[in-house]
Design an enzyme around this catalytic site. Sequence first.
Site, PDB file in Angstrom:
ATOM      1  CG  ASP A 138      -1.841  -1.195   1.269  1.00 32.25           C
ATOM      2  OD1 ASP A 138      -2.588  -1.395   0.302  1.00 32.25           O
ATOM      3  OD2 ASP A 138      -1.792  -1.948   2.261  1.00 32.25           O
ATOM      4  CG  HIS A 244       6.077  -2.173   9.472  1.00 29.57           C
ATOM      5  ND1 HIS A 244       4.849  -2.077  10.040  1.00 29.57           N
ATOM      6  CD2 HIS A 244       5.928  -1.920   8.157  1.00 29.57           C
ATOM      7  CE1 HIS A 244       3.975  -1.762   9.099  1.00 29.57           C
ATOM      8  NE2 HIS A 244       4.611  -1.661   7.956  1.00 29.57           N
ATOM      9  NE  ARG A 340      21.633  26.402 -21.491  1.00 29.41           N
ATOM     10  CZ  ARG A 340      20.408  26.695 -21.885  1.00 29.41           C
ATOM     11  NH1 ARG A 340      19.436  25.815 -21.727  1.00 29.41           N
ATOM     12  NH2 ARG A 340      20.122  27.841 -22.437  1.00 29.41           N
ATOM     13  CB  SER A 355      29.671  -1.684 -33.065  1.00 25.72           C
ATOM     14  OG  SER A 355      28.540  -0.850 -33.022  1.00 25.72           O
ATOM     15  CD  GLU A 384      11.327  17.507 -12.538  1.00 26.72           C
ATOM     16  OE1 GLU A 384      10.268  17.013 -12.073  1.00 26.72           O
ATOM     17  OE2 GLU A 384      11.364  18.610 -13.112  1.00 26.72           O
ATOM     18  CG  PHE A 409      12.942  21.717 -10.800  1.00 25.86           C
ATOM     19  CD1 PHE A 409      12.226  22.296  -9.757  1.00 25.86           C
ATOM     20  CD2 PHE A 409      13.021  22.393 -12.007  1.00 25.86           C
ATOM     21  CE1 PHE A 409      11.582  23.522  -9.925  1.00 25.86           C
ATOM     22  CE2 PHE A 409      12.379  23.623 -12.180  1.00 25.86           C
ATOM     23  CZ  PHE A 409      11.657  24.190 -11.138  1.00 25.86           C
ATOM     24  CG  ASP A 441      12.609  31.086 -15.564  1.00 27.64           C
ATOM     25  OD1 ASP A 441      11.641  31.666 -16.098  1.00 27.64           O
ATOM     26  OD2 ASP A 441      13.217  30.140 -16.098  1.00 27.64           O
ATOM     27  NE  ARG A 492      18.157  30.681 -19.609  1.00 27.48           N
ATOM     28  CZ  ARG A 492      17.996  31.989 -19.784  1.00 27.48           C
ATOM     29  NH1 ARG A 492      18.556  32.843 -18.967  1.00 27.48           N
ATOM     30  NH2 ARG A 492      17.272  32.436 -20.776  1.00 27.48           N
TER      31      ARG A 492
HETATM   32  C1  LIG Z   1       9.138   6.809   1.833  1.00 26.14           C
HETATM   33  C2  LIG Z   1       8.850   6.049   3.099  1.00 26.14           C
HETATM   34  N1  LIG Z   1       8.099   6.612   4.044  1.00 26.14           N
HETATM   35  C3  LIG Z   1       7.872   5.949   5.204  1.00 26.14           C
HETATM   36  C4  LIG Z   1       8.399   4.719   5.437  1.00 26.14           C
HETATM   37  C5  LIG Z   1       8.162   4.009   6.763  1.00 26.14           C
HETATM   38  N2  LIG Z   1       7.344   2.807   6.562  1.00 26.14           N
HETATM   39  C6  LIG Z   1       7.865   1.591   6.602  1.00 26.14           C
HETATM   40  S1  LIG Z   1       6.730   0.400   6.352  1.00 26.14           S
HETATM   41  C7  LIG Z   1       5.481   1.513   6.219  1.00 26.14           C
HETATM   42  C8  LIG Z   1       4.077   1.105   5.998  1.00 26.14           C
HETATM   43  C9  LIG Z   1       3.931   0.618   4.638  1.00 26.14           C
HETATM   44  O1  LIG Z   1       2.673   0.090   4.447  1.00 26.14           O
HETATM   45  P1  LIG Z   1       2.496  -1.008   3.342  1.00 26.14           P
HETATM   46  O2  LIG Z   1       3.284  -0.628   2.142  1.00 26.14           O
HETATM   47  O3  LIG Z   1       1.049  -1.226   3.185  1.00 26.14           O
HETATM   48  O4  LIG Z   1       3.225  -2.256   3.942  1.00 26.14           O
HETATM   49  P2  LIG Z   1       2.590  -3.321   4.951  1.00 26.14           P
HETATM   50  O5  LIG Z   1       2.481  -2.634   6.263  1.00 26.14           O
HETATM   51  O6  LIG Z   1       1.284  -3.695   4.407  1.00 26.14           O
HETATM   52  O7  LIG Z   1       3.585  -4.415   4.927  1.00 26.14           O
HETATM   53  C10 LIG Z   1       5.988   2.793   6.340  1.00 26.14           C
HETATM   54  C11 LIG Z   1       5.162   4.019   6.285  1.00 26.14           C
HETATM   55  C12 LIG Z   1       9.202   4.170   4.413  1.00 26.14           C
HETATM   56  N3  LIG Z   1       9.775   2.983   4.532  1.00 26.14           N
HETATM   57  N4  LIG Z   1       9.391   4.845   3.261  1.00 26.14           N
HETATM   58 MG   LIG Z   2      -0.213  -2.718   3.465  1.00 28.85          MG
END
Ligand SMILES: Cc1ncc(C[n+]2csc(CCOP(=O)(O)OP(=O)(O)O)c2C)c(N)n1
Ligand SMILES: [Mg+2]
Length: 638
Positions: A138, A244, A340, A355, A384, A409, A441, A492
Site C-alpha cells: 500500500d 515492519h 551546458r 561498433s 524528475e 529541481f 525565472d 544556462r
Molecule cells: C518513503 C517512506 N516513508 C515511510 C516509510 C516508513 N514505513 C515503513 S513500512 C510503512 C508502511 C507501509 O505500508 P504497506 O506498504 O502497506 O506495507 P505493509 O504494512 O502492508 O507491509 C511505512 C510508512 C518508508 N519505509 N518509506
Molecule cells: Mg499494506
Amino acid sequence: MALAPVAYTLWQQFLRYDPQDPIWPNRDRFVLSNGHASMLLYSLLYLAEVRAVDPKYEVLGTPAVSLDDIKQFRQINSKTPGHPEYRLTSGVETTTGPLGQGVSNSVGMAIAGQWLAARYNRPGFEIFDYNVWAICGDGDMQEGVASETASLAGHLKLPNLCWIYDNNHVTLDGPAKWSMSEDVGARFRAYGWNVLHVEDANDTSALANAFQAFLNTRDRPTFIIVNSHIGYGSPHKQDKSAAHGEPLGEDEVKLAKKSYGWPEDAKFLVPDGVIEHFREGVGKRGRNLCQQWEKLFDDYKKKFSIEADQLSRMQRRELPNGWDKNLPTFPADAKGVATRESSGKVLNAIDLDTSTKTHLNFEGAGEFQAGSYAGRNIHFGVREHAMGSIANGLSVSKLRPFTATFFNFSDYMKPPIRLAAIMELPVIFIYTHDSIGLGEDGPTHQPIEQLATLRAVPGLVVLRPADANEVVEAWKVIMQLKREPTALVLTRQAVPTFDRSRYASAAGVAKGAYILADGGQPQVILMATGSEVSICIDAYEKLKAEGIQARVVSMPSWDIFEHQPREYREQVLPPGVKARVAVEQASTFGWAQYVGPEGVIIGMHTFGASAPLKELQKKFGFTPDKVFEAARKLVKGS
Ligand SMILES: Cc1ncc(C[n+]2csc(CCOP(=O)(O)OP(=O)(O)O)c2C)c(N)n1
Ligand SMILES: [Mg+2]
C-alpha cells in the site's frame, strides 16, 4: 509472512533465475519494493541456495545468505540488514526501503531489458528476454514516485514488467482506508496496464494463473492485485511489528508455528526436504536455462564479437578503448559559452559506440518509445523523481545513464540521488540553470541551498566546472567513475573560456581544486566554483594592477579535493594564508571550512529574485569590484 505463498509460487515455478549464477545477465529480476519485508527476501536467498558474488563479479562457492546470517538479522556487519541493500547482499537486485523506489527502479530494469533486446538480439539469438517482477504494498501505491513511473511504464507499454500488489489494507499509519479510497486497479488500467486480481494470497494456483497471464501479455505491463491479510487474526499492533521488520513477539511466533503444525519451541527450523524442494524447483529450472543461455551466448560471441565484447565490458562497467579520442578543447574566448552548451558538445563527442565507429549525437541517437526500444533518449516528460529512480534501475542493469533537468529541481530527485550514492551506482545527474544566474525565472527556479545539500551526500561527486575546458576535464573524471554517482552542475548563461596559456591548465579539475591564477607567494586567496571563477579572475587582475599578489583557486569539486593528499591540499590552500575570499552564487553553507575564521564569503543569504542577470549580480554583490574590495580590505585592513 502473508506474502510467502506469493514469493514461493513465483520463485519456484516462474522466476528464471539461476541461484548458482546470480549475475547471469539474462536472469529475471525480482524486486522487493516493500523493503521492510526484507526477511522474505533473505529467506528466499537462503532456501534457494543463492551463491555469493564478490566485488570483482566472481561467483563464489559460499552462500549469499546462510542460516547464521539470518540469525544475525539487523545486526552490525550482517548480510541481513533491516532493509535489503544492493552490493551488501548478493541476490539483492536493488536497495529498497524508501517506499516507491523499488517499483520505480523496476521500471528502469524493464526499460534496460527492452533496450538490450532491441540493440543486441539477433535472429535466432534472443540473448535478452528477461522479465522484471516487483512485489509492492500500500505504501508503494501511495508514494507519488510510483505513480510517475507507472504512468511512464504504461506509456512505454513495457511488456516485461509485472508489479504484484500486496493489497493487505494496512499501512504503518493504520488501516489503508484511513488515507486511501481510490480504486487502484482502475488507476492502473487508466495508465494502460493489464490489471489482474487474485482474491486470496494463499491460493497458489490462482497466483500461478495470474503469473502465467502476465507471461502471455506481451503488449503492456501487468499489475496483479493480491488480497492478503496481515498476521493470523491476532491483535493489530502485534501484526504490525511483524510486518515492519521487527521480529515477531514470542507468543506470536508460537501461535504461528502451532497453526502450521510445527514444534512450538523450535527456532530457525527449516524442515527436512525444504532446501531439496527448492533445488528441484527454481534451482534446477534456473540452472538449465542459464546453461542453455551460456551455450547460445558462446555462439553469439563467435558471430557478433563486437556486440559480445560491448556486453561483457558493460557488465564490468569498463569503457571502450579510445572513448576519449574525440574530446574537444576550447580556445580562449572572452564572451565564451554556457557550460551546458560545452557539456552537450563533449557528451556527443564521447565515443561509446565502437561498433559503428560513428560519433554519437545524442539528439539523433534515437528515441526510446513503445515500438522503438533501441533508442538512447528516454523522454521522461516532467517527472524528475521518476527519472532519478529509473536511472538507478538502468544502472543496476549495467547501463550508464545520465539524466538532465534544472538544478533547482534536483530537490524532486533527492531520494534516488541518495540511493545511487548508497548503492554506489555511477549514475550521472546533469543539472543546468545552476544559480541566480538563470535570471528572470526568479526565486522559484533559482537554486540556493542545492549545492550545499548535494555536497553533504556521502559518496556523491558534485562537479561545477568554470568554463568549457573544465567541462571537458569534468567529463573525463566522470566517465572513469565506476562506483560514484555524479551531479554535474552547469550554467544556462555564457561564461568566458579562459586563456589557458595565461592561466593554468584545466587538467587540475581531476584534483577537485587547483591554482588557476597565481602571482607568486599569495597575500590573498580567491576561491570559487563555476560561473563565479571568472569574477575572481577579473578581481585578480585588478588586485595585480594595485600591486596585491592574489591567487585564484578554482574548486569544481569539493569532494574530489577532499580526497587529495594533505600535501596537495595545503599547496593549493596554504594554511599560512589567512586572507581568503570565497565566491559562489549559492548558500554560503559549508564555505567556512575553506575561508577560515578570518575569511569572507560572498554568497546568497536569501532567495534570489526575478530580474536580468546583470541586475541580480549587482543586487547580490557578485561583481569583480565587490570581490576586489573584499580582498583588498583583508590585505590592507581597510
Ligand atoms: C518513503 C517512506 N516513508 C515511510 C516509510 C516508513 N514505513 C515503513 S513500512 C510503512 C508502511 C507501509 O505500508 P504497506 O506498504 O502497506 O506495507 P505493509 O504494512 O502492508 O507491509 C511505512 C510508512 C518508508 N519505509 N518509506
Ligand atoms: Mg499494506
